[in-house]
Design an enzyme around this catalytic site. Sequence first.
Site, mmCIF file in Angstrom:
data_model
loop_
_atom_site.group_PDB
_atom_site.id
_atom_site.type_symbol
_atom_site.label_atom_id
_atom_site.label_comp_id
_atom_site.label_asym_id
_atom_site.label_seq_id
_atom_site.Cartn_x
_atom_site.Cartn_y
_atom_site.Cartn_z
ATOM 1 C CG ASP A 41 -1.789 1.221 1.269
ATOM 2 O OD1 ASP A 41 -3.027 1.875 1.226
ATOM 3 O OD2 ASP A 41 -1.817 1.903 2.793
ATOM 4 C CG ASP A 43 -1.285 7.420 1.062
ATOM 5 O OD1 ASP A 43 -0.358 8.517 0.049
ATOM 6 O OD2 ASP A 43 -2.510 7.454 -0.393
ATOM 7 C CD GLU A 87 -9.373 4.934 5.679
ATOM 8 O OE1 GLU A 87 -9.235 6.622 5.833
ATOM 9 O OE2 GLU A 87 -8.795 4.290 4.651
ATOM 10 C CB SER A 155 -1.727 3.813 -3.674
ATOM 11 O OG SER A 155 -2.621 4.870 -2.891
ATOM 12 C CB ALA A 156 -7.372 3.457 -2.024
HETATM 13 O O1 C5P Z 1 -2.656 4.375 -0.362
HETATM 14 P P1 C5P Z 1 -3.730 4.364 0.389
HETATM 15 O O2 C5P Z 1 -4.352 3.038 -0.202
HETATM 16 O O3 C5P Z 1 -3.065 3.932 1.524
HETATM 17 O O4 C5P Z 1 -4.577 5.299 0.282
HETATM 18 C C1 C5P Z 1 -6.191 5.805 0.887
HETATM 19 C C2 C5P Z 1 -5.621 6.651 1.670
HETATM 20 O O5 C5P Z 1 -5.772 7.604 1.973
HETATM 21 C C3 C5P Z 1 -6.906 6.035 3.107
HETATM 22 O O6 C5P Z 1 -6.887 5.035 3.834
HETATM 23 C C4 C5P Z 1 -7.480 6.784 3.065
HETATM 24 O O7 C5P Z 1 -7.876 7.491 4.367
HETATM 25 C C5 C5P Z 1 -7.034 8.318 2.742
HETATM 26 N N1 C5P Z 1 -7.754 9.530 1.687
HETATM 27 C C6 C5P Z 1 -7.421 10.354 2.103
HETATM 28 N N2 C5P Z 1 -8.559 11.431 1.597
HETATM 29 C C7 C5P Z 1 -9.733 11.060 0.771
HETATM 30 C C8 C5P Z 1 -9.812 9.989 0.520
HETATM 31 C C9 C5P Z 1 -9.014 9.028 1.269
HETATM 32 O O8 C5P Z 1 -6.406 11.366 2.466
HETATM 33 N N3 C5P Z 1 -10.353 11.983 0.309
HETATM 34 MG MG MG Z 2 -2.955 2.891 3.368
#
Ligand code: C5P
Ligand code: MG
Length: 306
Positions: A41, A43, A87, A155-156
């Site tokens: 992953d 973040d 989350e 990554s999301a």
């Molecule tokens: O790379 P990763 O999969 O961890 O990225 C997703 C992270 O980004 C999530 O854990 C979430 O807390 C964060 N996020 C954010 N702002 C958003 C959507 C997701 O900071 N609008």
């Molecule tokens: Mg993460």
Amino acid sequence: FPMQMPELAKCSVLMRERSRVEETIHAMQRAGAGSLQVISDFDMTLTRFAHNGKRVPTTHNILDNRLLINEDCTRKVNLLNTYYPIEIDASRSAEEKLPLMVEWWTKVHELLIEQKIRRDMLAHAVKESSAMLRDGYKVFFECLAEHQVPLLIFSAGVGDVLEEVIRQNHVFHPNIHIISNYMDFDQTGVLQAFKGQLIHTFNKREGALSHAAGLRELQGRPNVVLMGDSLGDLTMADGVSEPQNVLTIGFLNDQVEERKESYINSFDVVLVKDETLDVPNCLLVALLLKTNQQPLETMQCISNFL
Ligand code: C5P
Ligand code: MG
């Protein structure tokens, strides 16, 4: 723990079944670098959770810069921060969270698209941000690149921003593959949409099956080290065909007491409030450099980071 693998005896390192971890590491050592892939992953896993008591920005957070979005957009995006506690809420199931995560990501992406973000401003925004990879990141990235072990970053977050973070840290090597939410720019370089199927924290399995399973460089590598900070990250290896040995490492950054039990039950190794890549690095040293190291030594190295 005696002298050799300090990282695994650290009080911040928790293992449900230490012997299984040892056996998995040993089997991976025997199979060698050619059988290994790392799926991580981004973040809060490859990047730090906090630094000097302040949260480190996610790739989405990095976009909160006047070069890219206006004050009104910042305000609206911040109003959506109420989704973060959902989350990481230990009392709700992933199924319960899923539609809410889709809502969060969709709303934020819509707000971002309204801002007509310019591609050529992204690098500046990353430069001005306090984005930070975990301590030890150089060893981690260099070691994998040198041994030609593929690193799939799943990554999301926002792919374009993620790429810029690793590029600016000089670790964007050819062994890296990325699955993420990529921005779609028009011919003038202005954001008009996000590409493909949305990836959020709890649908990584679908992305793994549709994207990772097709990556040629990852094929024939049945041994997997998986790293994440969310229980949703555990499905990132679901696209690996006929996996043999899978070792999962979970970073428990936030809501530690509430989530400790579920993390221990779900990840093989849990790192509690550890802002470094010391444990993964220790593992890589055992798997890639000291391939005849005794399992005990590896565990001791991991334990030494007390
Ligand atoms: O790379 P990763 O999969 O961890 O990225 C997703 C992270 O980004 C999530 O854990 C979430 O807390 C964060 N996020 C954010 N702002 C958003 C959507 C997701 O900071 N609008
Ligand atoms: Mg993460």
